[in-house]
Scaffold this active site. Structure first.
Site: not given
Ligand code: AMP
Length: 218
Positions: A88, A127, A160, A171
């Site tokens: 990320r 979603r 979520r 985000r």
């Molecule tokens: P996502 O489902 O990919 O949107 O991830 C949900 C949350 O998990 C994010 O908003 C972050 O808090 C955490 N997260 C997921 N992947 C990462 C990553 N590569 N680095 C840091 N935090 C992450």
């Protein structure tokens, strides 16, 4: 085949990765999903992650990188994997190069999904997720058969915690500031395959996944 899925929230990374997993028989590793599972189970990792994830902020790199290194070293990743939600930021991309170097392997392809921002917002607000079997629905594009109940296991669907308009904005800001440069990092290495996903061109995750599988299997 080692694949990385890139794209903003709600572009359909999880959907495409899930379909690729079925066709290519390699694991789909979603860092967001691993964090949510640990948060639900109240593990030490979950206790750290929850303060960040609930606010739509990134979990610190050290924690995330360690978790990914451990996961990629599991037996089922030997023939490849699909990473969804990692790296990320540039520091994570550099660390991934090290992790894969230590495993004597490398990134093969980076699939970058592009969707117009107003459509992203609409998709994320629609979603829903099954808290039991984790199947993901969309109340506009991919509705369950009955109300807001999971077709697969009959559980009531939920939104979520971080899918609120306010947290989505945080985000998305992080995506454009920190994650976009990662796409450029892989562009420079000639690894990026760009794909448009949008209702306006009638192209969705299913079609993208089918085309990718055809290309990969060629
Ligand atoms: P996502 O489902 O990919 O949107 O991830 C949900 C949350 O998990 C994010 O908003 C972050 O808090 C955490 N997260 C997921 N992947 C990462 C990553 N590569 N680095 C840091 N935090 C992450």
């Amino acid at each position: 085949m080692n694949i990385i899925m890139m794209g903003a929230q709600g572009t359909g990374k999880g959907t495409v990765a899930g379909l690729l997993k079925e066709s290519l028989n390699i694991p789909h590793i979603s860092t967001g999903e691993i964090f949510r599972k640990n948060i639900k189970e109240g593990t030490e990792l979950g206790k750290i992650a929850t303060q960040y994830a609930d606010e739509g902020k990134l979990v610190p790199d050290e924690v995330t990188n360690n978790m990914v290194r451990n996961r990629l070293n599991e037996e089922d990743c030997k023939n490849g994997f699909i990473l969804d939600g990692y790296p990320r930021n540039i520091a994570q991309a550099q660390e991934l190069d090290k992790i894969l170097g230590d495993m004597s392997t490398k990134v093969d392809v980076v699939v970058n999904l592009n969707t117009p921002t107003d459509e992203i917002i609409e998709r994320v607000m629609a979603r829903r997720e099954c808290p039991n079997c984790k199947r993901v629905y969309n109340m506009i594009l991919n509705k369950p058969k009955v109300g807001e109940i999971c077709d697969n296991c009959g559980t009531d669907l939920i939104m979520r915690k971080d899918d609120t308009r306010e947290k989505l904005q945080i985000r998305l800001d992080t995506f454009f500031k920190e994650t976009k440069p990662v796409i450029d990092f892989y562009e420079q290495k000639g690894l990026v395959k760009n794909e448009e996903i949008s209702i306006s061109i009638n192209r969705f995750g299913k079609e993208v996944a089918e085309d990718l599988v055809k290309e990969i299997k060629k």
